[in-house]
Design a protein around this motif. Structure first.
Motif, PDB file in Angstrom:
ATOM      1  N   UNK A  16       0.830  -1.202   0.000  1.00 29.29           N
ATOM      2  CA  UNK A  16       0.000   0.000   0.000  1.00 29.29           C
ATOM      3  C   UNK A  16       0.869   1.259   0.000  1.00 29.29           C
ATOM      4  N   UNK A  17       2.020   1.177   0.682  1.00 26.68           N
ATOM      5  CA  UNK A  17       2.941   2.309   0.808  1.00 26.68           C
ATOM      6  C   UNK A  17       4.337   1.896   0.344  1.00 26.68           C
ATOM      7  N   UNK A  18       4.527   1.722  -0.959  1.00 31.17           N
ATOM      8  CA  UNK A  18       5.820   1.250  -1.471  1.00 31.17           C
ATOM      9  C   UNK A  18       6.898   2.323  -1.377  1.00 31.17           C
ATOM     10  N   UNK A  19       8.137   1.894  -1.562  1.00 29.85           N
ATOM     11  CA  UNK A  19       9.252   2.844  -1.694  1.00 29.85           C
ATOM     12  C   UNK A  19       9.072   3.551  -3.035  1.00 29.85           C
ATOM     13  N   UNK A  20       9.061   4.853  -2.990  1.00 26.30           N
ATOM     14  CA  UNK A  20       8.981   5.695  -4.194  1.00 26.30           C
ATOM     15  C   UNK A  20      10.119   6.702  -4.072  1.00 26.30           C
ATOM     16  N   UNK A  21      10.871   6.887  -5.121  1.00 26.30           N
ATOM     17  CA  UNK A  21      11.914   7.910  -5.136  1.00 26.30           C
ATOM     18  C   UNK A  21      11.591   8.932  -6.214  1.00 26.30           C
ATOM     19  N   UNK A  22      12.002  10.149  -5.957  1.00 26.00           N
ATOM     20  CA  UNK A  22      11.710  11.256  -6.860  1.00 26.00           C
ATOM     21  C   UNK A  22      12.894  12.214  -6.894  1.00 26.00           C
ATOM     22  N   UNK A  23      13.053  12.890  -8.015  1.00 26.14           N
ATOM     23  CA  UNK A  23      14.022  13.979  -8.050  1.00 26.14           C
ATOM     24  C   UNK A  23      13.629  14.997  -6.989  1.00 26.14           C
ATOM     25  N   UNK A  24      14.617  15.749  -6.523  1.00 22.27           N
ATOM     26  CA  UNK A  24      14.346  16.741  -5.483  1.00 22.27           C
ATOM     27  C   UNK A  24      13.278  17.732  -5.948  1.00 22.27           C
ATOM     28  N   UNK A  25      12.404  18.088  -5.014  1.00 21.49           N
ATOM     29  CA  UNK A  25      11.367  19.077  -5.290  1.00 21.49           C
ATOM     30  C   UNK A  25      11.504  20.229  -4.289  1.00 21.49           C
ATOM     31  N   UNK A  62      17.943  12.538  -5.176  1.00 22.13           N
ATOM     32  CA  UNK A  62      16.620  11.942  -5.198  1.00 22.13           C
ATOM     33  C   UNK A  62      16.253  11.513  -3.781  1.00 22.13           C
ATOM     34  N   UNK A  63      14.943  11.488  -3.510  1.00 21.38           N
ATOM     35  CA  UNK A  63      14.474  11.132  -2.172  1.00 21.38           C
ATOM     36  C   UNK A  63      13.090  10.520  -2.240  1.00 21.38           C
ATOM     37  N   UNK A 141      29.703  12.631  -1.875  1.00 17.44           N
ATOM     38  CA  UNK A 141      29.144  11.616  -0.977  1.00 17.44           C
ATOM     39  C   UNK A 141      27.625  11.563  -1.135  1.00 17.44           C
ATOM     40  N   UNK A 142      27.008  12.721  -1.310  1.00 22.75           N
ATOM     41  CA  UNK A 142      25.561  12.766  -1.533  1.00 22.75           C
ATOM     42  C   UNK A 142      25.202  11.972  -2.795  1.00 22.75           C
ATOM     43  N   UNK A 143      25.999  12.118  -3.849  1.00 23.67           N
ATOM     44  CA  UNK A 143      25.738  11.375  -5.086  1.00 23.67           C
ATOM     45  C   UNK A 143      25.944   9.874  -4.893  1.00 23.67           C
ATOM     46  N   UNK A 144      26.934   9.493  -4.091  1.00 17.27           N
ATOM     47  CA  UNK A 144      27.124   8.068  -3.773  1.00 17.27           C
ATOM     48  C   UNK A 144      25.883   7.519  -3.068  1.00 17.27           C
ATOM     49  N   UNK A 145      25.362   8.306  -2.141  1.00 18.22           N
ATOM     50  CA  UNK A 145      24.160   7.889  -1.404  1.00 18.22           C
ATOM     51  C   UNK A 145      22.972   7.778  -2.358  1.00 18.22           C
ATOM     52  N   UNK A 147      23.054   7.178  -5.570  1.00 15.96           N
ATOM     53  CA  UNK A 147      23.279   5.994  -6.411  1.00 15.96           C
ATOM     54  C   UNK A 147      22.907   4.720  -5.662  1.00 15.96           C
ATOM     55  N   UNK A 148      23.307   4.644  -4.399  1.00 16.28           N
ATOM     56  CA  UNK A 148      22.945   3.486  -3.576  1.00 16.28           C
ATOM     57  C   UNK A 148      21.433   3.346  -3.478  1.00 16.28           C
ATOM     58  N   UNK A 149      20.755   4.444  -3.160  1.00 10.41           N
ATOM     59  CA  UNK A 149      19.295   4.401  -3.009  1.00 10.41           C
ATOM     60  C   UNK A 149      18.603   4.026  -4.318  1.00 10.41           C
ATOM     61  N   UNK A 150      19.043   4.597  -5.415  1.00 10.50           N
ATOM     62  CA  UNK A 150      18.421   4.275  -6.705  1.00 10.50           C
ATOM     63  C   UNK A 150      18.618   2.798  -7.049  1.00 10.50           C
ATOM     64  N   UNK A 151      19.773   2.235  -6.685  1.00 13.51           N
ATOM     65  CA  UNK A 151      20.028   0.819  -6.930  1.00 13.51           C
ATOM     66  C   UNK A 151      19.187  -0.102  -6.053  1.00 13.51           C
ATOM     67  N   UNK A 152      18.797   0.382  -4.882  1.00  9.71           N
ATOM     68  CA  UNK A 152      17.989  -0.425  -3.948  1.00  9.71           C
ATOM     69  C   UNK A 152      16.487  -0.276  -4.178  1.00  9.71           C
ATOM     70  N   UNK A 153      16.114   0.783  -4.868  1.00 12.43           N
ATOM     71  CA  UNK A 153      14.703   1.137  -5.007  1.00 12.43           C
ATOM     72  C   UNK A 153      13.843  -0.020  -5.495  1.00 12.43           C
ATOM     73  N   UNK A 154      14.075  -0.514  -6.677  1.00 11.16           N
ATOM     74  CA  UNK A 154      13.213  -1.552  -7.248  1.00 11.16           C
ATOM     75  C   UNK A 154      13.337  -2.900  -6.525  1.00 11.16           C
TER      76      UNK A 154
END
Length: 191
Positions: A16-25, A62-63, A141-145, A147-154
């Motif tokens: 019902x509440x999946x992980x969703x990532x988005x470009x910064x807003x 992204x967050x 370091x923010x970009x490394x983080x 990249x890690x999050x985007x790789x874990x998302x799906x």
């Protein structure tokens, strides 16, 4: 018949509440400021510090579109804080003697437009501030983080615990580095 959220398993809630990532807003800062004013108004604590934490506070990555707010307060105020937040529609997630967590914007049909995680802690229990500052001040370091999050998302889209745990070592390492670099920046034993 649709189940009540309180009757759902973790797996049902994660769907019902999946992980969703988005470009910064840019609106995330405004959402934080709005909710900060709401929390100050309803909590009415003399000794309280509110801070925008989490990836929505870092405008280069992204967050999850969830605004995390850290509320640092005196331990003596915790019972009143718990009752007040629950009375004003915040959903209680967990509570210990020194920490509480609430969410807002988790509707029976899914996420609301504005979603919040409220982390209530004792003064000084604020490692997230060090992590946030390090990411802001160290874009690589923010970009490394990111990249890690985007790789874990799906792979972890429907497993919030797995997603959080998979980021854990990175977050811990950066936080420890930040606490050494910014030693004493957020020592708040009293206001």
């Amino acid at each position: 018949m649709k189940k009540d959220q309180s009757e759902m398993s973790s797996e049902e809630l994660w769907h019902l509440y999946p992980i969703i990532l988005s470009e910064h807003k840019d609106c995330w800062k405004d959402w934080y400021l709005e909710e900060k004013e709401t929390l100050k108004r309803i909590l009415k604590l003399d000794n309280m510090i509110l801070s925008h934490i989490g990836s929505t506070s870092v405008d280069t990555i992204w967050a999850k579109p969830t605004v995390d707010i850290l509320v640092e307060a005196d331990g003596g105020d915790f019972s009143a804080v718990f009752e007040t937040l629950a009375k004003h529609g915040y959903i209680h997630m967990y509570r210990t003697k020194t920490r509480m967590s609430f969410v807002k914007g988790y509707l029976p049909e899914g996420f609301a437009e504005k979603v919040y995680h409220i982390h209530v802690r004792l003064f000084g229990d604020n490692d997230e501030l060090y992590f946030r500052d390090y990411l802001i001040e160290h874009p690589e370091t923010a970009k490394e983080y990111e990249t890690l999050k985007l790789g874990l998302w799906k792979p972890f889209e429907f497993d919030r615990d797995g997603y959080t745990n998979a980021k854990g070592e990175f977050v811990k390492a950066v936080t420890e580095k930040a606490k050494r670099l910014y030693r004493g920046r957020y020592i708040r034993s009293e206001i």
